[in-house]
Scaffold this motif. Structure first.
Motif, PDB file in Angstrom:
ATOM      1  N   VAL A 268      35.414 -21.443  13.257  1.00 51.21           N
ATOM      2  CA  VAL A 268      34.833 -20.784  14.412  1.00 51.21           C
ATOM      3  C   VAL A 268      33.315 -20.834  14.317  1.00 51.21           C
ATOM      4  CG1 VAL A 268      34.632 -18.600  15.652  1.00 51.21           C
ATOM      5  CG2 VAL A 268      36.825 -19.262  14.635  1.00 51.21           C
ATOM      6  N   GLU A 269      32.668 -21.215  15.422  1.00 51.00           N
ATOM      7  CA  GLU A 269      31.208 -21.282  15.436  1.00 51.00           C
ATOM      8  C   GLU A 269      30.664 -20.114  16.236  1.00 51.00           C
ATOM      9  OE1 GLU A 269      27.549 -24.233  16.780  1.00 51.00           O
ATOM     10  OE2 GLU A 269      29.623 -24.959  16.718  1.00 51.00           O
ATOM     11  N   THR A 270      29.974 -19.201  15.562  1.00 51.76           N
ATOM     12  CA  THR A 270      29.375 -18.045  16.209  1.00 51.76           C
ATOM     13  C   THR A 270      28.065 -18.456  16.864  1.00 51.76           C
ATOM     14  OG1 THR A 270      30.350 -16.552  14.563  1.00 51.76           O
ATOM     15  CG2 THR A 270      28.506 -15.705  15.850  1.00 51.76           C
ATOM     16  N   THR A 271      27.906 -18.119  18.143  1.00 50.68           N
ATOM     17  CA  THR A 271      26.714 -18.511  18.882  1.00 50.68           C
ATOM     18  C   THR A 271      25.667 -17.398  18.859  1.00 50.68           C
ATOM     19  OG1 THR A 271      27.494 -17.635  20.998  1.00 50.68           O
ATOM     20  CG2 THR A 271      28.164 -19.880  20.413  1.00 50.68           C
ATOM     21  N   LEU A 272      24.431 -17.792  19.135  1.00 53.11           N
ATOM     22  CA  LEU A 272      23.356 -16.806  19.233  1.00 53.11           C
ATOM     23  C   LEU A 272      23.646 -15.803  20.345  1.00 53.11           C
ATOM     24  CD1 LEU A 272      20.198 -19.079  18.866  1.00 53.11           C
ATOM     25  CD2 LEU A 272      21.225 -17.642  17.127  1.00 53.11           C
ATOM     26  N   GLU A 273      24.225 -16.272  21.438  1.00 53.86           N
ATOM     27  CA  GLU A 273      24.518 -15.395  22.563  1.00 53.86           C
ATOM     28  C   GLU A 273      25.549 -14.338  22.179  1.00 53.86           C
ATOM     29  OE1 GLU A 273      24.596 -16.356  27.216  1.00 53.86           O
ATOM     30  OE2 GLU A 273      26.244 -17.249  26.089  1.00 53.86           O
ATOM     31  N   GLU A 274      26.543 -14.730  21.381  1.00 51.45           N
ATOM     32  CA  GLU A 274      27.534 -13.748  20.927  1.00 51.45           C
ATOM     33  C   GLU A 274      26.892 -12.700  20.021  1.00 51.45           C
ATOM     34  OE1 GLU A 274      31.725 -16.249  20.845  1.00 51.45           O
ATOM     35  OE2 GLU A 274      30.274 -16.584  19.247  1.00 51.45           O
ATOM     36  N   LEU A 275      25.998 -13.136  19.156  1.00 50.58           N
ATOM     37  CA  LEU A 275      25.326 -12.191  18.270  1.00 50.58           C
ATOM     38  C   LEU A 275      24.411 -11.253  19.053  1.00 50.58           C
ATOM     39  CD1 LEU A 275      24.488 -14.493  15.229  1.00 50.58           C
ATOM     40  CD2 LEU A 275      26.203 -12.682  15.331  1.00 50.58           C
ATOM     41  N   ILE A 280      23.791  -5.667  21.348  1.00 49.34           N
ATOM     42  CA  ILE A 280      23.700  -4.750  22.489  1.00 49.34           C
ATOM     43  C   ILE A 280      24.826  -3.728  22.434  1.00 49.34           C
ATOM     44  CG2 ILE A 280      23.878  -4.599  25.004  1.00 49.34           C
ATOM     45  CD1 ILE A 280      22.472  -7.329  25.142  1.00 49.34           C
ATOM     46  N   VAL A 281      26.061  -4.183  22.168  1.00 51.49           N
ATOM     47  CA  VAL A 281      27.179  -3.242  22.032  1.00 51.49           C
ATOM     48  C   VAL A 281      26.892  -2.263  20.892  1.00 51.49           C
ATOM     49  CG1 VAL A 281      29.635  -3.002  21.480  1.00 51.49           C
ATOM     50  CG2 VAL A 281      28.862  -4.861  22.981  1.00 51.49           C
ATOM     51  N   LYS A 282      26.367  -2.776  19.802  1.00 51.38           N
ATOM     52  CA  LYS A 282      26.038  -1.930  18.655  1.00 51.38           C
ATOM     53  C   LYS A 282      24.970  -0.909  19.024  1.00 51.38           C
ATOM     54  CE  LYS A 282      24.730  -2.411  13.758  1.00 51.38           C
ATOM     55  NZ  LYS A 282      24.428  -3.416  12.703  1.00 51.38           N
ATOM     56  N   ALA A 283      23.979  -1.331  19.799  1.00 49.31           N
ATOM     57  CA  ALA A 283      22.915  -0.422  20.227  1.00 49.31           C
ATOM     58  C   ALA A 283      23.480   0.730  21.042  1.00 49.31           C
ATOM     59  CB  ALA A 283      21.878  -1.186  21.048  1.00 49.31           C
ATOM     60  N   ILE A 284      24.465   0.431  21.880  1.00 50.20           N
ATOM     61  CA  ILE A 284      25.097   1.474  22.698  1.00 50.20           C
ATOM     62  C   ILE A 284      25.976   2.372  21.836  1.00 50.20           C
ATOM     63  CG2 ILE A 284      26.738   1.866  24.568  1.00 50.20           C
ATOM     64  CD1 ILE A 284      25.748  -0.830  25.768  1.00 50.20           C
ATOM     65  N   ASP A 298      34.480 -12.903  14.515  1.00 48.82           N
ATOM     66  CA  ASP A 298      34.561 -13.950  15.525  1.00 48.82           C
ATOM     67  C   ASP A 298      35.902 -14.664  15.425  1.00 48.82           C
ATOM     68  OD1 ASP A 298      33.827 -15.485  17.618  1.00 48.82           O
ATOM     69  OD2 ASP A 298      32.204 -16.550  16.608  1.00 48.82           O
ATOM     70  N   ALA A 299      36.429 -15.035  16.568  1.00 50.73           N
ATOM     71  CA  ALA A 299      37.675 -15.797  16.648  1.00 50.73           C
ATOM     72  C   ALA A 299      37.448 -16.966  17.602  1.00 50.73           C
ATOM     73  CB  ALA A 299      38.816 -14.901  17.147  1.00 50.73           C
ATOM     74  N   LYS A 300      38.427 -17.854  17.691  1.00 49.82           N
ATOM     75  CA  LYS A 300      38.248 -19.042  18.529  1.00 49.82           C
ATOM     76  C   LYS A 300      38.122 -18.692  20.000  1.00 49.82           C
ATOM     77  CE  LYS A 300      40.306 -22.550  15.546  1.00 49.82           C
ATOM     78  NZ  LYS A 300      41.326 -23.609  15.431  1.00 49.82           N
ATOM     79  N   SER A 301      38.827 -17.657  20.452  1.00 44.53           N
ATOM     80  CA  SER A 301      38.839 -17.352  21.880  1.00 44.53           C
ATOM     81  C   SER A 301      37.988 -16.153  22.269  1.00 44.53           C
ATOM     82  CB  SER A 301      40.277 -17.120  22.359  1.00 44.53           C
ATOM     83  OG  SER A 301      40.886 -16.082  21.611  1.00 44.53           O
ATOM     84  N   TYR A 302      37.518 -15.365  21.296  1.00 52.04           N
ATOM     85  CA  TYR A 302      36.672 -14.211  21.624  1.00 52.04           C
ATOM     86  C   TYR A 302      35.893 -13.764  20.391  1.00 52.04           C
ATOM     87  CZ  TYR A 302      40.510 -11.628  19.435  1.00 52.04           C
ATOM     88  OH  TYR A 302      41.462 -11.187  18.544  1.00 52.04           O
ATOM     89  N   PHE A 303      34.911 -12.911  20.634  1.00 47.94           N
ATOM     90  CA  PHE A 303      34.090 -12.327  19.572  1.00 47.94           C
ATOM     91  C   PHE A 303      34.349 -10.823  19.619  1.00 47.94           C
ATOM     92  CE2 PHE A 303      30.344 -10.389  17.795  1.00 47.94           C
ATOM     93  CZ  PHE A 303      29.885 -11.269  16.824  1.00 47.94           C
ATOM     94  N   ALA A 304      34.927 -10.274  18.546  1.00 44.53           N
ATOM     95  CA  ALA A 304      35.355  -8.876  18.537  1.00 44.53           C
ATOM     96  C   ALA A 304      34.301  -7.962  17.916  1.00 44.53           C
ATOM     97  CB  ALA A 304      36.671  -8.738  17.765  1.00 44.53           C
ATOM     98  N   LEU A 318      33.851  -9.991  23.351  1.00 43.75           N
ATOM     99  CA  LEU A 318      32.962 -10.827  24.139  1.00 43.75           C
ATOM    100  C   LEU A 318      33.646 -12.171  24.368  1.00 43.75           C
ATOM    101  CD1 LEU A 318      29.634 -10.101  22.215  1.00 43.75           C
ATOM    102  CD2 LEU A 318      30.633  -8.827  24.120  1.00 43.75           C
ATOM    103  N   HIS A 319      33.941 -12.472  25.607  1.00 46.55           N
ATOM    104  CA  HIS A 319      34.574 -13.745  25.963  1.00 46.55           C
ATOM    105  C   HIS A 319      33.489 -14.631  26.570  1.00 46.55           C
ATOM    106  CE1 HIS A 319      38.711 -12.173  25.389  1.00 46.55           C
ATOM    107  NE2 HIS A 319      38.199 -11.036  25.834  1.00 46.55           N
ATOM    108  N   PHE A 320      32.777 -15.359  25.710  1.00 47.95           N
ATOM    109  CA  PHE A 320      31.680 -16.209  26.160  1.00 47.95           C
ATOM    110  C   PHE A 320      32.076 -17.682  26.015  1.00 47.95           C
ATOM    111  CE2 PHE A 320      28.234 -12.832  25.055  1.00 47.95           C
ATOM    112  CZ  PHE A 320      28.770 -11.995  26.015  1.00 47.95           C
ATOM    113  N   ASN A 321      32.189 -18.147  24.753  1.00 50.03           N
ATOM    114  CA  ASN A 321      32.657 -19.507  24.450  1.00 50.03           C
ATOM    115  C   ASN A 321      31.930 -20.590  25.233  1.00 50.03           C
ATOM    116  OD1 ASN A 321      34.561 -18.578  22.622  1.00 50.03           O
ATOM    117  ND2 ASN A 321      36.128 -18.326  24.188  1.00 50.03           N
TER     118      ASN A 321
END
Length: 364
Positions: A268-275, A280-284, A298-304, A318-321
């Motif tokens: 799985v490749e984690t993107t800058l946008e997912e991070l 932002i979720v963490k800030a909230i 991170d998973a293949k279909s979403y970032f948890a 986060l469903h970005f991909n």
């Protein structure tokens, strides 16, 4: 439906159905024919536009077939060679494309497994297909910068001269981007030596190489982390979001992305946008719990995003991909996920109350 929307819809279909596709023929029917029709805009059932099993005698080889030929005004313009989606594309898979490219009028050849599309032309020598693609489309991670060039290959906007003139820059820029990505993931000796020579004046011995291998890898990850956090600060400032008094704002706005977020030994490749989305979720969420309790996987279909790094305590997904349309997945009291379309990362702030409510249900 807009071109980008059609592209994202096909990408979603490939992601959802790929595990069920086991053969080349199934790959053609499920993925490649829809690509030719819905993305490129050609009628796959019109032999004046698309010829399956296209045959052209090549030297001593008689009756050899290429999977698809796309015609315009009776002339072959694009050749496609297909492989099963279960395997990775290899250069030796392009052998038939090489032969056909030289004996037809085609200036564009495509090697694909239904998920990755490699586009070739003849930049290096006339009528001889290059050994490196000038454009690579990966439906699992769409590079938005190549979408305008892909559009030039469609029936509606076909512009061969523009495609060929831009091909050289596309070829080398794309190759450089992929090479840089490989070096960030696994730095080579040349990469390590390059940076070592700029900060270390001694001889590049084996001991020095071993020492700087770790240092270059660490510096690369910290550089990416800094880029994420710089963009996060900009997003936080632009959004007007202000954490509550007990939310430890210093930790939210300046805490670096944990190295482990960039160092997962996985396909799985984690993107800058997912991070960025995670931060932002963490800030909230940190208005309800300490920031250290907010984790990600991170998973293949979403970032948890999870509380206490526990799959039983999901906060958001986060469903970005790499797709244009992004979705934020939120959970109700029964842990049933509901997806919400968001136009940009700032859209996460519109769901701040639901994020905090999810954390309150688990925090104990």
């Amino acid at each position: 439906m807009e071109f980008s929307d059609r592209l994202n819809a096909l990408a979603a279909k490939v992601a959802n159905q790929k595990s069920a596709i086991q053969t080349e023929e199934a790959t053609k029917n499920a993925f490649i024919m829809p690509f030719i029709s819905s993305i490129l805009g050609y009628d796959v059932f019109n032999p004046l536009e698309v010829v399956p099993e296209f045959t052209a005698d090549v030297g001593l080889k008689r009756g050899e077939k290429i999977d698809y030929a796309i015609l315009r005004d009776g002339e072959v313009q694009i050749l496609l060679e297909c492989k099963a989606s279960v395997g990775h594309l290899k250069f030796e898979h392009a052998s038939q494309l090489f032969r056909y490219f030289a004996v037809t009028n085609a200036r564009v050849a495509v090697l694909t497994n239904g998920e990755v599309y490699q586009f070739y032309t003849d930049l290096d020598a006339p009528n001889r297909m290059d050994d490196k693609p000038f454009l690579v489309l990966d439906l699992a991670d769409i590079d938005e910068s190549i979408v305008p060039e892909l559009r030039k290959l469609t029936k509606e906007n076909f512009d061969l001269d523009s495609i060929i003139s831009a091909a050289e820059e596309l070829k080398y820029v794309g190759a450089i981007k992929r090479a840089i990505g490989e070096q960030f993931r696994e730095p080579s000796d040349d990469w390590i030596k390059f940076f070592t020579s700029r900060v270390y004046g001694g001889a590049f011995t084996q001991k020095v190489r071993e020492q700087f291998t770790a240092l270059v890898s660490k510096a690369s990850k910290q550089f990416l982390s800094d880029q994420v956090n710089d963009r996060l600060k900009t997003a936080l400032g632009a959004s007007g979001y202000t954490p509550s008094l007990d939310s430890q704002p210093a930790a939210v706005t300046s805490a670096p992305v944990a190295e482990k977020d960039l160092d997962r030994d996985t396909e799985v490749e984690t993107t800058l946008e997912e991070l960025e989305g995670y931060q932002i979720v963490k800030a909230i969420a940190c208005s309800e719990v300490k920031p250290s309790r907010i984790a990600n996987r991170d998973a293949k279909s979403y970032f948890a995003v999870l509380l206490d790094d526990n799959n039983r305590k999901p906060i958001a997904r986060l469903h970005f991909n790499g797709q244009k349309q992004k979705y934020l997945g939120l959970f109700d009291e029964n842990k049933v996920e509901v997806r919400h379309a968001i136009e940009s990362l700032d859209g996460i702030y519109e769901h701040a109350d639901a994020i905090r409510e999810a954390v309150r249900r688990y925090r104990g």
